[in-house]
Design a protein around this motif. Structure first.
Motif, mmCIF file in Angstrom:
data_model
loop_
_atom_site.group_PDB
_atom_site.id
_atom_site.type_symbol
_atom_site.label_atom_id
_atom_site.label_comp_id
_atom_site.label_asym_id
_atom_site.label_seq_id
_atom_site.Cartn_x
_atom_site.Cartn_y
_atom_site.Cartn_z
ATOM 1 N N GLY A 110 24.484 -6.577 5.422
ATOM 2 C CA GLY A 110 24.759 -5.731 4.265
ATOM 3 C C GLY A 110 23.501 -5.489 3.445
ATOM 4 N N THR A 111 22.658 -6.503 3.362
ATOM 5 C CA THR A 111 21.381 -6.346 2.646
ATOM 6 C C THR A 111 20.498 -5.321 3.361
ATOM 7 O OG1 THR A 111 21.503 -8.578 1.750
ATOM 8 C CG2 THR A 111 19.308 -7.566 1.867
ATOM 9 N N LEU A 112 20.487 -5.364 4.674
ATOM 10 C CA LEU A 112 19.718 -4.381 5.436
ATOM 11 C C LEU A 112 20.219 -2.971 5.130
ATOM 12 C CD1 LEU A 112 17.556 -3.851 7.669
ATOM 13 C CD2 LEU A 112 19.456 -3.950 9.299
ATOM 14 N N LEU A 113 21.541 -2.797 5.141
ATOM 15 C CA LEU A 113 22.116 -1.473 4.871
ATOM 16 C C LEU A 113 21.910 -1.051 3.421
ATOM 17 C CD1 LEU A 113 25.422 -1.752 6.939
ATOM 18 C CD2 LEU A 113 23.301 -0.562 7.553
ATOM 19 N N ALA A 114 22.024 -1.993 2.497
ATOM 20 C CA ALA A 114 21.777 -1.670 1.086
ATOM 21 C C ALA A 114 20.325 -1.236 0.882
ATOM 22 C CB ALA A 114 22.109 -2.861 0.193
ATOM 23 N N GLY A 115 19.407 -1.915 1.559
ATOM 24 C CA GLY A 115 17.999 -1.535 1.467
ATOM 25 C C GLY A 115 17.753 -0.141 2.010
ATOM 26 N N LEU A 116 18.420 0.178 3.116
ATOM 27 C CA LEU A 116 18.302 1.525 3.677
ATOM 28 C C LEU A 116 18.872 2.554 2.698
ATOM 29 C CD1 LEU A 116 17.604 3.446 5.995
ATOM 30 C CD2 LEU A 116 19.848 2.901 6.989
ATOM 31 N N ALA A 117 20.020 2.247 2.122
ATOM 32 C CA ALA A 117 20.625 3.153 1.138
ATOM 33 C C ALA A 117 19.709 3.326 -0.074
ATOM 34 C CB ALA A 117 21.990 2.615 0.708
ATOM 35 N N ALA A 118 19.093 2.234 -0.503
ATOM 36 C CA ALA A 118 18.162 2.323 -1.632
ATOM 37 C C ALA A 118 17.004 3.257 -1.304
ATOM 38 C CB ALA A 118 17.638 0.935 -2.001
ATOM 39 N N ALA A 153 20.826 -4.576 -5.838
ATOM 40 C CA ALA A 153 21.685 -5.302 -4.891
ATOM 41 C C ALA A 153 20.891 -5.715 -3.654
ATOM 42 C CB ALA A 153 22.885 -4.438 -4.502
ATOM 43 N N SER A 154 19.974 -4.863 -3.236
ATOM 44 C CA SER A 154 19.117 -5.206 -2.093
ATOM 45 C C SER A 154 18.245 -6.409 -2.424
ATOM 46 C CB SER A 154 18.226 -4.014 -1.723
ATOM 47 O OG SER A 154 19.006 -2.884 -1.423
#
Length: 169
Positions: free
Chosen positions: A70-78, A17-18
């Motif tokens: 959201g991409t920034l947060l998804a990348g952090l979650a990844a 998703a990221s």
């Protein structure tokens, strides 16, 4: 595959998703660099400025903001998931993707593009006094946007590599 299937699926899904989010954002910026800004520059300065002012006001709404941040947060979650699910080199590819996205997309957006957008928002599009500022904005903003587009694409590739590596856990 040594990790539980659910963990691998979660890691690959969030990392993928990221990659997708970074690619979408990079694509939006590419479109602006590739033809939107050129078209605005080919119109009269008052028309180009007025349209860009409208675009900037419209951009600060959920579709772009959710995708951008959201991409920034998804990348952090990844990255977090890749730490807790020992992922070897996948982690470092994701960290690289997150760093490129943070600096090249978010950093440039907040530190370079938003101040310029705010400055032209205060201009009177019908005034001849705005023409030099519009011309400078058009050149500088577009150059910076080329960097954002490239950073989005690079981040997408890095996240994609991380997702691919994570799928082999």
């Amino acid at each position: 595959m040594t990790e539980p299937l659910a963990a691998v699926v979660a890691v690959v899904a969030v990392t993928g998703a990221s990659a997708l989010g970074a690619a979408v954002v990079g694509g939006v910026f590419f479109a602006f660099s590739g033809f939107v800004m050129r078209a605005l520059g080919d119109t009269t300065p008052s028309a180009g400025l007025a349209v860009m002012q409208a675009i900037n006001r419209t951009a600060v709404r959920p579709p772009l903001m959710i995708t951008l941040f959201g991409t920034l947060l998804a990348g952090l979650a990844a990255c977090i998931l890749l730490v807790v699910t020992p992922a070897g080199p996948a982690l470092w590819w994701a960290v690289a993707g997150e760093a490129v996205y943070l600096v090249g997309v978010i950093g440039l957006t907040v530190g370079f593009h938003v101040p310029r957008n705010n400055a032209i928002d205060r201009l009177d599009a019908g005034s001849t006094d705005a023409v030099p500022e519009w011309s400078t904005y058009l050149t500088e903003w577009t150059r910076g946007n080329h960097v954002r587009a490239l950073a989005g694409v690079i981040a997408a590739v890095l996240f994609g590599i991380a997702a691919g590596l994570a799928s082999t856990l």
